[in-house]
Design an enzyme around this catalytic site. Structure first.
Site, mmCIF file in Angstrom:
data_model
loop_
_atom_site.group_PDB
_atom_site.id
_atom_site.type_symbol
_atom_site.label_atom_id
_atom_site.label_comp_id
_atom_site.label_asym_id
_atom_site.label_seq_id
_atom_site.Cartn_x
_atom_site.Cartn_y
_atom_site.Cartn_z
ATOM 1 N N HIS A 360 -29.564 -40.645 -19.207
ATOM 2 C CA HIS A 360 -30.414 -41.635 -18.537
ATOM 3 C C HIS A 360 -31.429 -40.916 -17.668
ATOM 4 O O HIS A 360 -31.100 -39.934 -16.990
ATOM 5 C CB HIS A 360 -29.565 -42.593 -17.690
ATOM 6 C CG HIS A 360 -30.266 -43.860 -17.342
ATOM 7 N ND1 HIS A 360 -31.230 -43.924 -16.352
ATOM 8 C CD2 HIS A 360 -30.173 -45.115 -17.866
ATOM 9 C CE1 HIS A 360 -31.681 -45.165 -16.275
ATOM 10 N NE2 HIS A 360 -31.070 -45.897 -17.178
ATOM 11 N N ASP A 408 -26.291 -48.526 -22.709
ATOM 12 C CA ASP A 408 -26.571 -48.861 -24.105
ATOM 13 C C ASP A 408 -25.353 -48.600 -24.984
ATOM 14 O O ASP A 408 -25.048 -49.379 -25.893
ATOM 15 C CB ASP A 408 -27.761 -48.040 -24.620
ATOM 16 C CG ASP A 408 -29.038 -48.326 -23.862
ATOM 17 O OD1 ASP A 408 -29.367 -49.506 -23.695
ATOM 18 O OD2 ASP A 408 -29.689 -47.365 -23.419
#
Length: 472
Positions: A360, A408
């Site tokens: 991320h 995700d």
């Protein structure tokens, strides 16, 4: 080591607090949280940066002042409230109202659920009809763009941009996005469902209110919402088209329940439905993510809320943003059994492909949102065979020293374990983030000025200006 608060650090550097946090996101400064959750900075590090001067050699980072969401070390805070607490305490509708209004009444007392979250019947019929010619296997995110366009064209109040009107539009829009999708339990027998295999020829999928049979991958089914009232609903039929005589009104269930019926042919277990609700809350906003920035630019030009959401949807599907959940979903689909995890990841690495669902840009030490959601999925479906494959992927990623898994990946795990339709994660992301886009749009409407970025020109030198337009 001496620690100073954000206001003191920003004053020493001569920048706004927003710029200070931009330095953190770019890795120029480190920070920690005190016992009262305030951001604290190393005084010596601030002093060194102040003596060096403003960082050079990098493009300037766009900073937009906003009161909607702050990003912490591993999670977001919605108007100061920990998104984890909100995700495990309140429903999506209450959190959306909190994002839009900041009114404590939105979170006070028992959640009121989906009361008032309904799309006008005529607009819903139009959105359903608009999908009649679309391919039956179209991904939900593509349908949502069609639905948003039709709902906007059908809403005579879409140009009312005061906060109360935008919030009312948000309720109608989110309800319409969900209710106009085709119901997953209307999929024809024989079509393949991810995580569920093909339904035998001549056998219809179980109705949303029916318990699962012995041997099904989930147990303890409960109704998934949007079906108790009987009759035909907006999304009936594999193409989501319906017919002019269909009844399109929903029964007033919560958004999460209604969305489940659109994305999964099997009834929801209480645990997995709670995981979906938490996912909606965790995905509701994330400061200036790419789609949110695009949505804010549209809102600053006074685009109506539907156009703002359509702008966000156009960006969301990119594989570096919300589309990453679809990539992670396909990754898990390739890992048909735990022993294949190493080969699947090795093949992707060999082809030079990114491994979706890991790393991320903000949370360098791990996205705790993914940790929470994955824990909820594990708790809801202990021993599920797809969780074994998920764990094998995680272990292989650690063996290869890949970045930590993110939200995700956890979202893909949820949709895979539940046996949802392909692209379900993107749809969950889009429905959830619509709440955040509209919260940011409200700020731009109130600000009243165009958000105009400038380019750092790198092309050939401009020609010398001439007074004679006809001159060569």
């Amino acid at each position: 080591m001496e620690w100073i608060d954000a206001a003191t650090a920003a004053e020493r550097l001569g920048v706004k607090p927003a710029t200070l946090y931009a330095y953190v996101s770019r890795g120029l400064l480190t920070r920690r949280h005190g016992d009262d959750r305030r951001s604290l900075f190393d005084a010596a590090e601030i002093e060194r940066l102040a003596r060096r001067g403003r960082p050079r050699g990098q493009p300037p980072e766009l900073v937009v002042e906003s009161a909607v969401t702050a990003l912490g070390l591993d999670r977001p805070y919605y108007r100061g409230r920990d998104a984890f607490t909100l995700a495990t305490t309140y429903g999506f509708e209450a959190v959306a109202e909190w994002l839009w209004t900041g009114d404590p009444a939105a979170l006070a007392g028992p959640p009121e659920g989906a009361a008032g979250w309904a799309c006008e019947e005529e607009a819903l019929r139009a959105a359903v009809k608009a999908q009649q010619g679309l391919p039956a296997d179209l991904l939900p995110l593509d349908r949502l763009q069609v639905i948003t366009t039709v709902l906007g064209a059908s809403d005579s109040l879409r140009h009312q941009l005061d906060p109360a009107s935008v919030a009312a539009t948000g309720r109608r829009l989110i309800a319409g996005l969900v209710d106009a999708l085709p119901r997953a339990d209307a999929l024809p027998a024989g079509e393949t469902l991810p995580g569920a295999g093909a339904l035998p020829r001549g056998e219809a999928p179980p109705p949303a209110s029916a318990p699962l049979r012995a041997g099904d991958s989930l147990s303890g089914g409960v109704t998934s919402g949007g079906s108790a009232s009987g009759g035909v609903t907006a999304g009936d039929g594999p193409s989501g088209g319906g017919t002019p005589g269909d009844r399109v009104a929903e029964d007033g269930g919560a958004v999460a329940e209604r969305l489940w019926a659109r994305l999964c042919p099997r009834p929801a277990t209480p645990g997995l439905l709670a995981a979906l609700e938490a996912a909606l809350v965790l995905l509701a906003d994330h400061e200036l993510a790419a789609s949110t920035l695009a949505a804010r630019v549209a809102a600053s030009a006074r685009a109506d809320p539907y156009a703002v959401v359509l702008t966000g949807l156009g960006v969301l599907g990119g594989p570096l943003h919300g589309g990453a959940s679809y990539g992670a979903e396909r990754l898990l689909a390739e890992v048909t059994e735990p022993g294949r995890a190493a080969r699947v990841i090795a093949d992707r690495v060999r082809r030079g492909e990114r491994i979706p669902g890991f790393g991320h840009s903000v949370y360098k030490n791990g996205d705790a949102r993914g940790e929470l959601l994955l824990a909820l999925v594990r708790e809801a479906a202990p021993g599920h065979e797809r969780l074994a494959a998920t764990q094998a992927v995680l272990e292989e990623a650690r063996r290869r020293r890949l970045p930590e898994r993110n939200l995700d990946f956890a979202l893909a795990a949820l949709t895979t374990v539940a046996g949802m339709v392909p692209g379900a994660g993107e749809a969950i992301f889009a429905v959830a983030r619509t709440a955040g886009w509209l919260a940011h749009a409200m700020e731009e409407y109130e600000r009243g000025s165009l958000l105009r970025l400038r380019a750092s020109y790198t092309g050939p030198p401009p020609e010398r200006a001439t007074d004679d337009p006809a001159a060569p």
